[in-house]
Design a protein around this motif. Structure first.
Motif, PDB file in Angstrom:
ATOM      1  N   ASN A   1      -8.805  -1.349  -2.794  1.00  0.00           N
ATOM      2  CA  ASN A   1      -9.812  -1.579  -1.744  1.00  0.00           C
ATOM      3  C   ASN A   1      -9.233  -2.081  -0.432  1.00  0.00           C
ATOM      4  N   SER A   2      -7.939  -1.847  -0.198  1.00  0.00           N
ATOM      5  CA  SER A   2      -7.322  -2.369   1.030  1.00  0.00           C
ATOM      6  C   SER A   2      -6.557  -1.278   1.757  1.00  0.00           C
ATOM      7  N   PRO A   3      -7.213  -0.419   2.552  1.00  0.00           N
ATOM      8  CA  PRO A   3      -8.659  -0.421   2.822  1.00  0.00           C
ATOM      9  C   PRO A   3      -9.441   0.281   1.703  1.00  0.00           C
ATOM     10  N   ARG A   4     -10.757   0.136   1.770  1.00  0.00           N
ATOM     11  CA  ARG A   4     -11.624   0.771   0.769  1.00  0.00           C
ATOM     12  C   ARG A   4     -11.581   2.282   0.925  1.00  0.00           C
ATOM     13  N   GLN A   5     -11.788   2.954  -0.199  1.00  0.00           N
ATOM     14  CA  GLN A   5     -11.775   4.419  -0.173  1.00  0.00           C
ATOM     15  C   GLN A   5     -12.998   4.933   0.565  1.00  0.00           C
ATOM     16  N   GLY A   6     -12.788   5.988   1.304  1.00  0.00           N
ATOM     17  CA  GLY A   6     -13.907   6.610   1.995  1.00  0.00           C
ATOM     18  C   GLY A   6     -14.216   5.974   3.328  1.00  0.00           C
ATOM     19  N   VAL A   7     -13.651   4.821   3.581  1.00  0.00           N
ATOM     20  CA  VAL A   7     -13.887   4.168   4.870  1.00  0.00           C
ATOM     21  C   VAL A   7     -12.793   4.609   5.829  1.00  0.00           C
ATOM     22  N   THR A   8     -13.160   4.920   7.018  1.00  0.00           N
ATOM     23  CA  THR A   8     -12.162   5.311   8.006  1.00  0.00           C
ATOM     24  C   THR A   8     -11.279   4.114   8.304  1.00  0.00           C
ATOM     25  N   PRO A   9      -9.973   4.255   8.090  1.00  0.00           N
ATOM     26  CA  PRO A   9      -9.084   3.105   8.325  1.00  0.00           C
ATOM     27  C   PRO A   9      -9.166   2.621   9.764  1.00  0.00           C
ATOM     28  N   TYR A  10      -9.209   1.293   9.927  1.00  0.00           N
ATOM     29  CA  TYR A  10      -9.289   0.677  11.243  1.00  0.00           C
ATOM     30  C   TYR A  10      -7.883   0.368  11.736  1.00  0.00           C
ATOM     31  N   CYS A  11      -6.990   0.113  10.786  1.00  0.00           N
ATOM     32  CA  CYS A  11      -5.601  -0.131  11.161  1.00  0.00           C
ATOM     33  C   CYS A  11      -4.691   0.745  10.310  1.00  0.00           C
ATOM     34  N   ASP A  12      -3.422   0.820  10.687  1.00  0.00           N
ATOM     35  CA  ASP A  12      -2.518   1.724   9.971  1.00  0.00           C
ATOM     36  C   ASP A  12      -1.764   1.008   8.859  1.00  0.00           C
ATOM     37  N   LEU A  13      -2.434   0.086   8.199  1.00  0.00           N
ATOM     38  CA  LEU A  13      -1.813  -0.599   7.073  1.00  0.00           C
ATOM     39  C   LEU A  13      -2.635  -0.336   5.820  1.00  0.00           C
ATOM     40  N   SER A  14      -1.947   0.089   4.759  1.00  0.00           N
ATOM     41  CA  SER A  14      -2.625   0.185   3.468  1.00  0.00           C
ATOM     42  C   SER A  14      -1.830  -0.611   2.455  1.00  0.00           C
ATOM     43  N   LEU A  15      -2.554  -1.440   1.697  1.00  0.00           N
ATOM     44  CA  LEU A  15      -1.904  -2.263   0.682  1.00  0.00           C
ATOM     45  C   LEU A  15      -2.168  -1.717  -0.713  1.00  0.00           C
ATOM     46  N   ASN A  16      -2.990  -0.696  -0.809  1.00  0.00           N
ATOM     47  CA  ASN A  16      -3.381  -0.178  -2.112  1.00  0.00           C
ATOM     48  C   ASN A  16      -2.175   0.250  -2.927  1.00  0.00           C
ATOM     49  N   GLY A  17      -2.165  -0.169  -4.209  1.00  0.00           N
ATOM     50  CA  GLY A  17      -1.079   0.207  -5.114  1.00  0.00           C
ATOM     51  C   GLY A  17       0.059  -0.793  -5.144  1.00  0.00           C
ATOM     52  N   LEU A  18       0.085  -1.713  -4.187  1.00  0.00           N
ATOM     53  CA  LEU A  18       1.152  -2.716  -4.180  1.00  0.00           C
ATOM     54  C   LEU A  18       0.789  -3.880  -5.105  1.00  0.00           C
ATOM     55  N   SER A  19       1.825  -4.598  -5.551  1.00  0.00           N
ATOM     56  CA  SER A  19       1.549  -5.848  -6.269  1.00  0.00           C
ATOM     57  C   SER A  19       1.136  -6.885  -5.229  1.00  0.00           C
ATOM     58  N   VAL A  20       0.524  -7.966  -5.702  1.00  0.00           N
ATOM     59  CA  VAL A  20       0.070  -9.009  -4.780  1.00  0.00           C
ATOM     60  C   VAL A  20       1.245  -9.528  -3.947  1.00  0.00           C
ATOM     61  N   GLU A  21       2.342  -9.766  -4.629  1.00  0.00           N
ATOM     62  CA  GLU A  21       3.520 -10.294  -3.952  1.00  0.00           C
ATOM     63  C   GLU A  21       3.971  -9.365  -2.824  1.00  0.00           C
ATOM     64  N   GLU A  22       4.040  -8.063  -3.155  1.00  0.00           N
ATOM     65  CA  GLU A  22       4.448  -7.071  -2.150  1.00  0.00           C
ATOM     66  C   GLU A  22       3.446  -7.000  -1.007  1.00  0.00           C
ATOM     67  N   ALA A  23       2.158  -7.085  -1.379  1.00  0.00           N
ATOM     68  CA  ALA A  23       1.097  -6.985  -0.373  1.00  0.00           C
ATOM     69  C   ALA A  23       1.149  -8.151   0.607  1.00  0.00           C
ATOM     70  N   ILE A  24       1.449  -9.346   0.078  1.00  0.00           N
ATOM     71  CA  ILE A  24       1.547 -10.521   0.967  1.00  0.00           C
ATOM     72  C   ILE A  24       2.668 -10.289   1.978  1.00  0.00           C
ATOM     73  N   ALA A  25       3.819  -9.852   1.468  1.00  0.00           N
ATOM     74  CA  ALA A  25       4.971  -9.626   2.340  1.00  0.00           C
ATOM     75  C   ALA A  25       4.666  -8.548   3.379  1.00  0.00           C
ATOM     76  N   ALA A  26       4.034  -7.453   2.929  1.00  0.00           N
ATOM     77  CA  ALA A  26       3.726  -6.337   3.836  1.00  0.00           C
ATOM     78  C   ALA A  26       2.763  -6.774   4.930  1.00  0.00           C
ATOM     79  N   THR A  27       1.772  -7.584   4.538  1.00  0.00           N
ATOM     80  CA  THR A  27       0.782  -8.016   5.519  1.00  0.00           C
ATOM     81  C   THR A  27       1.400  -8.950   6.550  1.00  0.00           C
ATOM     82  N   LYS A  28       2.253  -9.865   6.073  1.00  0.00           N
ATOM     83  CA  LYS A  28       2.911 -10.788   6.995  1.00  0.00           C
ATOM     84  C   LYS A  28       3.727 -10.011   8.034  1.00  0.00           C
ATOM     85  N   LYS A  29       4.438  -9.016   7.523  1.00  0.00           N
ATOM     86  CA  LYS A  29       5.284  -8.208   8.396  1.00  0.00           C
ATOM     87  C   LYS A  29       4.428  -7.515   9.451  1.00  0.00           C
ATOM     88  N   TYR A  30       3.301  -6.990   8.991  1.00  0.00           N
ATOM     89  CA  TYR A  30       2.373  -6.278   9.875  1.00  0.00           C
ATOM     90  C   TYR A  30       1.797  -7.223  10.936  1.00  0.00           C
TER      91      TYR A  30
END
Length: 956
Positions: free
Chosen positions: A448-477
RNA sequence: GCGGCAUUGGCGUAAUUGGUAGCCGCGCUAGACUUAGGAUCUAGUGACGAAAGUCGUGUAGGUUCGAGUCCUACAUGCCGCACCA
């Protein structure tokens, strides 16, 4: 009559007379300055420190000296090992209890403090400690607190530079401001607007001082404080527990006051890192880590919908950006004012008033969900969605930014709030069920990050990542898109340093045009003035408001009458005093050079003594004193005044000694008391009875009748002619009648017995109950030791050659005791001494070559009796200056080993086998043995395990 | 809720760090000396059993030739932090 005569004759023939012995040698040590130490560059140093006591009116009970005894043993041991040992003692003598007592009785705290110190000293002296009393410090004495005041002034004159990661002089900051303003300054500071050099130069003195105040390490600011109305005083965080004052247990309120604070938070990371380099228990380090409370996360900016306004939140769960369904502000947050819409004004006002009424204690104990909508919406920078901004007291103003993004699916507090106010909940972890509760664990695969079917507002998708990876990716972004920044937050707050109290160090500060100025260094100490009324003044000022001479003549650099304050030449002095932890924060440095009136500690003394090698004290100082003094020390280290940045290398917390209470059982409604084992036959009520009139749980009935008038006519139901008391382990306290006084023990058994028994009770760090019943054992041990030297009333020590057996006894004791002292296992060392003396008595050993080393070995534990016997066998210098014996392995080797022979792990018998045999030989010997054949029953063993020197196991 | 530590005879505890569980001390039992014992000395003292022996380190599993000690879960107790995002 006959008995007395016998006693006199016996003591004449050298019985163990501890009273005479202990008095004699204590005097000898004083006369010979045995414990005086000086810097000696020819010998290695060792610094052993006790947490100095606050001398209370109740005196020492038997629990207090435990740590002192342990440190004394180690000090004496180190000295015998050739170290130059610094082992000082003093008094933490400013503080609340003496002042509370003064308010109640009118007795000046200085008088009670002096009396209490004398009493403590008297009690300590009886135990035979090896303190160098010439180095004593008292925090309430002007030549000591001069340096407390001086350190405070240094903190005022310094700021914390984040680039240097150290304190730097304020003068340096002023230079920077003059050249380039504050844009490039990276400092631990209070919120300060940006300014240019030109602006800075255009400001008047007062404005400049106000700006500088935001940077100082000791600063004056409006702070949200813990105010305790009952104590009339502000308290630091560690002095408050669950909304109540630690001392007294009175309710504490939150309010804003202008207070001195110390910028401890600037040192948070260094305080944390330092823990890895010191030898403290893991639990104590963990407590400090908790208290410092480091958390890594991100600060993210949220724009407010239909407004130019934006605000920042802090989160450790950057991965949950796509699940934000609302925002929450702390009621005390400045943002509340800005974000409340006109329509919501009334509702918000009501809510703020309502929360203000609730004390912190209520907020903690009664966690009902409350909140109000502000009327505004925030735009999620990751989804573009507008989410409502709420106000609730579950968000704390003092942590992070005082504002949060709420992710109810993955935070239980947000979840409770969302359920209560019916706000949406968006799950972000694959397969998690949030219908009943939130999923707080930092694990799983993000969806759900972003949710399916919703037009992405930003060019970041966290779907499929582990929580740990997602935290790191978001911080970087966040960093890349400049939506905020990666941020580390600490729970550790600056220490509030003002107390609206009399009995403490005065601040060396006067006020000119409402701004504080330091009185010149050469005028220190600023002495605490006499006052007659210890309560606050009628207009609500601290007690120092009563002082007659409490103005500062700036031109003449001298005190002036309070009445003459004109704010032109004579200015008011600060009315608050410093808190209890001020004086205890650098006392260990002062011991190194206690009489120096030029410096806190000289370079020479500090270079030699460095820092405390061993610090012993109670665990109650884990978050207070031990944080503050580490901070204080690091600050002085930054100023290059001392050479070590951690003050206490090794720290041991001695366990609490609990009381063992005794009970009598009164038949309800009567004055009749039933012995313990008969009490169930009646309806009874247990009553605490003074443990000092009970022996081995048998009540001294006469003493009980005389104890209190109400028991004068007491009747008893006895068993076997005795009254047996019940017992329980409780805190040692007056009200439980279970307090045992060390003086009484010393009087009855002697100091050496007390010392040995205290440490014999159990491991140093463990809590354990005091039970005087067991003390006879160690007392008997000392008498037995005495008996080795004196037979038939005469000194029986000979110069004969000891046997192998006797040497083995001695050397195994040396080995064990040395090892035990090094590992602070004093209880097992005492046990080893007992075994040793039992064996020597069995061997009838009275040989100097065995007994003399034994005395030295025992002297750290029992200094009086060993000193006496040491001189009795002909030595003329103190045993303190002897050499600690070293064991020789050659006396310990065995020619024959007693092997336990086991079958399938069960030991059946033992077999003496030559120590020189190898594995195969042992195996053959065992298998050929008759007893073995009995257990093998003709079967061939599947396997034979031989551990040389240990055991043989035969698997059938 | 999170984290840390602990749990062994009637009691305080010990166990060379994976190798005979209960050292040392208290208490208790019996005996000796004694006019007396809250002195001293001797012997005994985990439980069950007459004994041989069996069982036994909070509970339940596991690893191992062998577990108080190592691993997993649970229980109990103590301590720290706690609406810290």
């Amino acid at each position: 009559m006959q008995r007395n005569a016998l006693h006199v004759i016996r003591s004449f023939f050298m019985e163990y007379n501890f009273r005479d012995i202990e008095q004699k040698w204590q005097q000898y040590w004083i006369d010979n300055a045995t414990y005086k130490v000086e810097v000696d560059n020819n010998r290695p140093k060792y610094y052993v420190l006790d947490m100095f006591p606050y001398p209370s009116g109740a005196g020492l009970h038997v629990g207090h000296p435990l740590g002192y005894i342990a440190s004394d043993i180690f000090s004496r041991y180190k000295r015998l090992k050739g170290f130059n040992v610094l082992h000082p003692m003093g008094y933490d003598s400013y503080g609340l209890p003496a002042e509370q007592y003064a308010i109640q009785t009118g007795q000046h705290p200085e008088i009670t403090t002096k009396q209490n110190i004398e009493r403590y000293r008297e009690q300590m002296d009886k135990i035979g400690f090896s303190y160098d009393w010439s180095r004593e410090v008292r925090t309430c004495s002007p030549d000591y607190y001069k340096w407390t005041q001086w350190a405070f002034q240094q903190m005022f004159e310094h700021w914390y530079c984040l680039r240097a990661d150290a304190a730097r002089p304020i003068s340096m900051l002023i230079d920077i401001f003059n050249e380039q303003g504050n844009a490039k300054v990276r400092a631990a500071q209070n919120e300060t607007p940006l300014f240019t050099a030109e602006e800075w130069k255009s400001w008047d003195e007062k404005r400049q001082q106000e700006i500088l105040m935001n940077y100082r390490i000791a600063y004056l600011a409006d702070t949200k404080v813990n105010f305790c109305p009952k104590l009339g005083c502000v308290l630091a965080n560690d002095e408050v527990s669950e909304g109540l004052s630690v001392r007294g247990g009175f309710p504490v309120e939150q309010c804003v006051m202008r207070q001195w604070s110390l910028r401890v938070s600037a040192y948070a990371q260094r305080l944390l890192d330092g823990l890895d380099r010191i030898d403290w228990t893991e639990s104590l380090k963990e407590t400090q880590r908790n208290w410092i409370g480091r958390s890594e996360g991100a600060e993210v900016r949220f724009k407010v919908k239909d407004s130019d306004f934006e605000f920042t939140i802090f989160t450790t769960r950057a991965d949950t950006m796509f699940g934000v369904t609302f925002m929450v502000l702390a009621p005390e947050s400045e943002l509340v004012r800005c974000l409340t819409t006109d329509e919501q004004k009334c509702a918000v006002k009501d809510y703020l008033e309502q929360t203000k009424k609730r004390t912190e204690r209520e907020r903690i104990t009664d966690r009902q969900v409350t909140g109000v909508f502000s009327g505004s919406y925030a735009i999620n920078p990751f989804t573009g969605e507008a989410v409502p901004i709420w106000i609730s007291d579950y968000v704390l103003a003092g942590y992070g930014t005082g504002a949060i993004m709420a992710v109810p699916a993955h935070d239980s507090r947000d979840y409770a709030f969302a359920k209560h106010f019916n706000l949406p909940i968006v799950p972000l972890i694959e397969g998690c069920d949030v219908s009943k509760e939130s999923f707080d664990a930092k694990e799983g695969i993000v969806c759900n990050s972003p949710r399916q079917g919703v037009t992405p507002y930003c060019d970041l998708s966290l779907n499929g990542l582990s929580v740990e990876e997602a935290i790191a990716a978001t911080k970087k972004y966040v960093e890349a898109k400049k939506l905020g920044r990666v941020k580390v937050n600490y729970r550790l707050r600056d220490a509030i340093f003002s107390r609206q109290r009399y009995w403490g160090e005065p601040f060396p500060v006067y006020y000119k045009d409402c701004m504080p100025y330091m009185i010149p260094e050469e005028c220190l100490p600023l002495e605490l003035p006499e006052i007659s009324d210890f309560k606050p003044t009628a207009d609500g000022n601290p007690p120092l408001g009563h002082a007659k001479q409490w103005g500062w003549n700036e031109a003449e650099k001298s005190l002036a009458a309070t009445a003459d304050i004109d704010n032109k030449t004579i200015f008011p002095l600060e009315l608050c005093t410093m808190p209890g932890f001020a004086g205890s924060s650098a006392y260990y440095l002062r011991y190194m050079d206690p009489h120096n009136d030029k410096e806190l500690v000289s370079k020479t003394a500090n270079d030699y003594w460095q820092s405390v090698d061993l610090y012993i004290g109670g665990t109650e100082h884990a978050t207070g004193h031990l944080i503050y003094s580490r901070f204080w020390n690091k600050f002085l280290f930054d100023l290059d005044l001392i050479v070590q940045d951690e003050p206490f290398q090794k720290l041991i917390n001695q366990g609490m000694i609990q009381g063992r209470s005794n009970f009598v059982y009164r038949i309800i409604g009567t004055n009749k008391y039933v012995s313990y084992n008969l009490k169930n036959q009646y309806e009874t009520q247990p009553i605490h009875v003074n443990v000092n009139i009970v022996n081995n749980d048998v009540l001294d009935i006469e003493a009980f009748r005389n104890w209190m008038p109400e028991y004068r006519d007491a009747e008893f139901v006895l068993e076997d002619g005795k009254y047996i008391c019940g017992w329980a382990i409780e805190k040692m306290s007056k009200s439980m009648f279970n307090v045992v006084n060390p003086d009484d023990i010393v009087e009855k058994y002697g100091a050496d017995t007390l010392r040995l028994y205290e440490i014999f009770l159990g491991p140093l760090e463990q809590s354990k109950p005091w039970d005087t019943n067991g003390i006879d054992g160690v007392h008997r041990f000392l008498k037995k030791l005495w008996g080795l030297f004196y037979a038939g009333g005469n000194l029986a020590v000979t110069d004969a050659q000891p046997t192998d057996e006797e040497l083995k006894t001695l050397h195994k004791t040396i080995k064990k005791v040395t090892h035990d002292i090094e590992s602070f296992s004093f209880n097992t060392a005492v046990s080893a001494f007992m075994i040793c003396v039992n064996e020597l008595a069995q061997q009838k050993c009275a040989k100097r070559a065995v007994l003399e080393p034994l005395l030295v070995l025992l002297s750290p534990f029992a200094p009086h009796i060993t000193e006496e016997l040491w001189h009795a066998v002909g030595n003329t210098t103190s045993i303190c200056d002897a050499k600690f014996p070293v064991y020789d392995e050659k006396f310990l080797v065995e020619s024959v080993v007693k092997y336990p022979i086991s079958f399938n792990g069960k030991v059946r018998f033992t077999l003496d086998i030559s120590a020189t045999m190898n594995k195969e030989e042992i195996e053959q010997t065992v298998l050929a043995n008759n007893q073995t054949l009995k257990f093998t029953e003709g079967k061939t063993p599947k396997k034979v395990i031989v551990v040389p020197g240990k055991i043989v196991n035969i698997v059938l």
